[in-house]
Design a protein around this motif. Structure first.
Motif, PDB file in Angstrom:
ATOM      1  N   LEU A  35      40.400  37.856  51.109  1.00 26.94           N
ATOM      2  CA  LEU A  35      41.576  37.999  50.254  1.00 26.94           C
ATOM      3  C   LEU A  35      41.298  37.611  48.802  1.00 26.94           C
ATOM      4  O   LEU A  35      41.587  38.381  47.884  1.00 26.94           O
ATOM      5  N   LYS A  36      40.745  36.439  48.584  1.00 27.86           N
ATOM      6  CA  LYS A  36      40.518  35.991  47.213  1.00 27.86           C
ATOM      7  C   LYS A  36      39.517  36.863  46.450  1.00 27.86           C
ATOM      8  O   LYS A  36      39.753  37.175  45.276  1.00 27.86           O
ATOM      9  N   PRO A  37      38.412  37.286  47.066  1.00 31.65           N
ATOM     10  CA  PRO A  37      37.514  38.174  46.323  1.00 31.65           C
ATOM     11  C   PRO A  37      38.155  39.493  45.908  1.00 31.65           C
ATOM     12  O   PRO A  37      37.775  40.081  44.898  1.00 31.65           O
ATOM     13  N   GLU A  38      39.134  39.963  46.687  1.00 35.24           N
ATOM     14  CA  GLU A  38      39.747  41.260  46.412  1.00 35.24           C
ATOM     15  C   GLU A  38      40.954  41.166  45.485  1.00 35.24           C
ATOM     16  O   GLU A  38      41.111  41.977  44.565  1.00 35.24           O
ATOM     17  N   ILE A  39      41.843  40.203  45.731  1.00 40.33           N
ATOM     18  CA  ILE A  39      43.100  40.152  44.971  1.00 40.33           C
ATOM     19  C   ILE A  39      43.385  38.769  44.394  1.00 40.33           C
ATOM     20  O   ILE A  39      44.468  38.535  43.855  1.00 40.33           O
ATOM     21  N   GLY A  40      42.427  37.868  44.492  1.00 40.34           N
ATOM     22  CA  GLY A  40      42.662  36.492  44.074  1.00 40.34           C
ATOM     23  C   GLY A  40      43.016  36.330  42.611  1.00 40.34           C
ATOM     24  O   GLY A  40      43.751  35.407  42.240  1.00 40.34           O
ATOM     25  N   ARG A  41      42.518  37.199  41.755  1.00 42.92           N
ATOM     26  CA  ARG A  41      42.764  37.062  40.323  1.00 42.92           C
ATOM     27  C   ARG A  41      44.050  37.742  39.864  1.00 42.92           C
ATOM     28  O   ARG A  41      44.456  37.577  38.712  1.00 42.92           O
ATOM     29  N   VAL A  42      44.686  38.485  40.743  1.00 40.25           N
ATOM     30  CA  VAL A  42      45.926  39.173  40.372  1.00 40.25           C
ATOM     31  C   VAL A  42      47.053  38.144  40.272  1.00 40.25           C
ATOM     32  O   VAL A  42      47.249  37.348  41.197  1.00 40.25           O
ATOM     33  N   PRO A  43      47.806  38.124  39.164  1.00 41.02           N
ATOM     34  CA  PRO A  43      48.963  37.209  39.099  1.00 41.02           C
ATOM     35  C   PRO A  43      49.904  37.476  40.266  1.00 41.02           C
ATOM     36  O   PRO A  43      50.194  38.629  40.596  1.00 41.02           O
ATOM     37  N   LEU A  44      50.369  36.419  40.897  1.00 36.87           N
ATOM     38  CA  LEU A  44      51.191  36.576  42.090  1.00 36.87           C
ATOM     39  C   LEU A  44      52.432  37.415  41.823  1.00 36.87           C
ATOM     40  O   LEU A  44      52.821  38.242  42.650  1.00 36.87           O
ATOM     41  N   THR A  45      53.062  37.217  40.673  1.00 36.59           N
ATOM     42  CA  THR A  45      54.281  37.956  40.367  1.00 36.59           C
ATOM     43  C   THR A  45      54.012  39.436  40.109  1.00 36.59           C
ATOM     44  O   THR A  45      54.944  40.237  40.107  1.00 36.59           O
ATOM     45  N   LYS A  46      52.750  39.796  39.884  1.00 37.26           N
ATOM     46  CA  LYS A  46      52.407  41.196  39.619  1.00 37.26           C
ATOM     47  C   LYS A  46      51.708  41.855  40.803  1.00 37.26           C
ATOM     48  O   LYS A  46      51.340  43.034  40.720  1.00 37.26           O
ATOM     49  N   LEU A  47      51.521  41.112  41.880  1.00 35.63           N
ATOM     50  CA  LEU A  47      50.905  41.694  43.069  1.00 35.63           C
ATOM     51  C   LEU A  47      51.814  42.785  43.622  1.00 35.63           C
ATOM     52  O   LEU A  47      53.001  42.559  43.855  1.00 35.63           O
ATOM     53  N   ALA A  48      51.272  43.963  43.830  1.00 34.48           N
ATOM     54  CA  ALA A  48      52.062  45.127  44.238  1.00 34.48           C
ATOM     55  C   ALA A  48      51.479  45.728  45.516  1.00 34.48           C
ATOM     56  O   ALA A  48      50.335  45.443  45.880  1.00 34.48           O
ATOM     57  N   PRO A  49      52.260  46.576  46.208  1.00 34.61           N
ATOM     58  CA  PRO A  49      51.744  47.206  47.426  1.00 34.61           C
ATOM     59  C   PRO A  49      50.431  47.943  47.201  1.00 34.61           C
ATOM     60  O   PRO A  49      49.567  47.949  48.087  1.00 34.61           O
ATOM     61  N   GLU A  50      50.267  48.551  46.026  1.00 38.18           N
ATOM     62  CA  GLU A  50      49.023  49.287  45.785  1.00 38.18           C
ATOM     63  C   GLU A  50      47.805  48.366  45.741  1.00 38.18           C
ATOM     64  O   GLU A  50      46.705  48.777  46.118  1.00 38.18           O
ATOM     65  N   HIS A  51      48.000  47.132  45.288  1.00 42.23           N
ATOM     66  CA  HIS A  51      46.891  46.169  45.329  1.00 42.23           C
ATOM     67  C   HIS A  51      46.463  45.913  46.772  1.00 42.23           C
ATOM     68  O   HIS A  51      45.269  45.877  47.091  1.00 42.23           O
ATOM     69  N   VAL A  52      47.443  45.726  47.630  1.00 49.70           N
ATOM     70  CA  VAL A  52      47.161  45.453  49.037  1.00 49.70           C
ATOM     71  C   VAL A  52      46.527  46.666  49.695  1.00 49.70           C
ATOM     72  O   VAL A  52      45.554  46.548  50.451  1.00 49.70           O
ATOM     73  N   GLN A  53      47.042  47.847  49.404  1.00 49.61           N
ATOM     74  CA  GLN A  53      46.497  49.065  49.993  1.00 49.61           C
ATOM     75  C   GLN A  53      45.054  49.274  49.596  1.00 49.61           C
ATOM     76  O   GLN A  53      44.185  49.579  50.429  1.00 49.61           O
ATOM     77  N   ARG A  54      44.758  49.105  48.305  1.00 52.05           N
ATOM     78  CA  ARG A  54      43.373  49.269  47.843  1.00 52.05           C
ATOM     79  C   ARG A  54      42.459  48.229  48.472  1.00 52.05           C
ATOM     80  O   ARG A  54      41.313  48.523  48.817  1.00 52.05           O
ATOM     81  N   MET A  55      42.959  47.005  48.640  1.00 52.47           N
ATOM     82  CA  MET A  55      42.163  45.965  49.276  1.00 52.47           C
ATOM     83  C   MET A  55      41.789  46.354  50.703  1.00 52.47           C
ATOM     84  O   MET A  55      40.630  46.225  51.124  1.00 52.47           O
ATOM     85  N   LEU A  56      42.765  46.846  51.463  1.00 51.21           N
ATOM     86  CA  LEU A  56      42.502  47.230  52.848  1.00 51.21           C
ATOM     87  C   LEU A  56      41.510  48.382  52.931  1.00 51.21           C
ATOM     88  O   LEU A  56      40.650  48.408  53.812  1.00 51.21           O
ATOM     89  N   VAL A  57      41.632  49.320  52.016  1.00 55.14           N
ATOM     90  CA  VAL A  57      40.701  50.449  51.997  1.00 55.14           C
ATOM     91  C   VAL A  57      39.281  49.959  51.705  1.00 55.14           C
ATOM     92  O   VAL A  57      38.306  50.376  52.350  1.00 55.14           O
ATOM     93  N   ARG A  58      39.155  49.053  50.723  1.00 58.69           N
ATOM     94  CA  ARG A  58      37.829  48.539  50.384  1.00 58.69           C
ATOM     95  C   ARG A  58      37.243  47.722  51.533  1.00 58.69           C
ATOM     96  O   ARG A  58      36.046  47.835  51.833  1.00 58.69           O
ATOM     97  N   LEU A  59      38.068  46.909  52.172  1.00 65.15           N
ATOM     98  CA  LEU A  59      37.562  46.132  53.303  1.00 65.15           C
ATOM     99  C   LEU A  59      37.129  47.044  54.442  1.00 65.15           C
ATOM    100  O   LEU A  59      36.096  46.813  55.080  1.00 65.15           O
ATOM    101  N   ALA A  60      37.904  48.076  54.705  1.00 61.44           N
ATOM    102  CA  ALA A  60      37.548  49.010  55.774  1.00 61.44           C
ATOM    103  C   ALA A  60      36.241  49.723  55.464  1.00 61.44           C
ATOM    104  O   ALA A  60      35.436  49.987  56.359  1.00 61.44           O
ATOM    105  N   SER A  61      36.016  50.024  54.174  1.00 57.67           N
ATOM    106  CA  SER A  61      34.780  50.723  53.791  1.00 57.67           C
ATOM    107  C   SER A  61      33.556  49.836  53.927  1.00 57.67           C
ATOM    108  O   SER A  61      32.429  50.337  53.972  1.00 57.67           O
ATOM    109  N   ARG A  62      33.763  48.531  53.996  1.00 58.00           N
ATOM    110  CA  ARG A  62      32.655  47.596  54.168  1.00 58.00           C
ATOM    111  C   ARG A  62      32.264  47.446  55.626  1.00 58.00           C
ATOM    112  O   ARG A  62      31.318  46.726  55.948  1.00 58.00           O
ATOM    113  N   GLY A  63      32.971  48.120  56.501  1.00 57.91           N
ATOM    114  CA  GLY A  63      32.780  47.927  57.927  1.00 57.91           C
ATOM    115  C   GLY A  63      31.348  48.056  58.396  1.00 57.91           C
ATOM    116  O   GLY A  63      30.812  47.162  59.051  1.00 57.91           O
TER     117      GLY A  63
END
Length: 204
Positions: A97-125
């Motif tokens: 979680l922190k390597p992917e979205i840790g630097r994003v301000p919490l108030t600006k965290l959006a669904p697209e941040h989470v979606q991109r994170m999941l896609v990147r993690l899946a690609s590391r499989g």
């Protein structure tokens, strides 16, 4: 706008149909929580006020998602859950979680941040031996953290809950070839379960 007493905030219905409750924290800064109904926004307002009285401050633009997750682990997860569970949460937060979205301000965290994170993690499989189950677990941990933040009025919504979990891993079943099936039955000819194996292979 419906006015409340001192330290109870104010509630109003916004032009977009959502309900908003505003309140002030010590120091005078104003914050808001939102919901789809008046009753729900009242509950979130009460939770936010309780959190404020307990010393928990709503997120501002300076609080990163990583810093929030660290605080959540230390002050919410550790006291409530078993050590092994808390350790697994910590591993997920630090490794994924922190390597992917840790630097994003919490108030600006959006669904697209989470979606991109999941896609990147899946690609590391394949490269990092990261299974779909692990990716789903990372999403679950983030959803739990943001769920508590939403209840406490720290953020307006749980953006992780707005993103679908990755699909479960599918297991490919390769049936035995005719030669393999014959060899298996010959090897198990004296086994008490041999009739069951014969029936199972015969039925596919």
């Amino acid at each position: 706008m419906t006015r409340r007493g001192r330290m109870e905030g104010t509630i109003r219905r916004r032009p977009d149909g959502r309900w908003e409750a505003r309140y002030r924290v010590p120091g005078g800064r104003q914050h808001s929580v939102y919901a789809k109904s008046r009753r729900e926004v009242q509950e979130r307002l009460r939770a936010a006020l309780v959190a404020t009285e307990s010393g928990i401050r709503p997120a501002d633009g300076r609080l990163t998602t990583g810093a929030f997750l660290d605080d959540w682990l230390q002050n919410s997860v550790r006291p409530r859950l078993r050590a092994t569970t808390a350790d697994s949460y910590r591993f997920v937060v630090d490794q994924y979680l922190k390597p992917e979205i840790g630097r994003v301000p919490l108030t600006k965290l959006a669904p697209e941040h989470v979606q991109r994170m999941l896609v990147r993690l899946a690609s590391r499989g394949q490269d990092d031996n990261l299974s779909p189950t692990t990716v789903r677990y990372a999403h679950t941990v983030l959803r739990a953290a943001l769920g508590q933040a939403t209840k406490a009025g720290v953020v307006a919504r749980n953006v992780a809950a707005l993103v679908d979990s990755p699909p479960k891993a599918s297991v490919e079943i390769r049936p035995l070839s005719a030669a393999e099936a014959t060899a298996f039955l010959e090897a198990e000819a004296g086994d008490r379960w041999n009739p069951l194996w014969v029936a199972a292979i015969g039925l596919g």
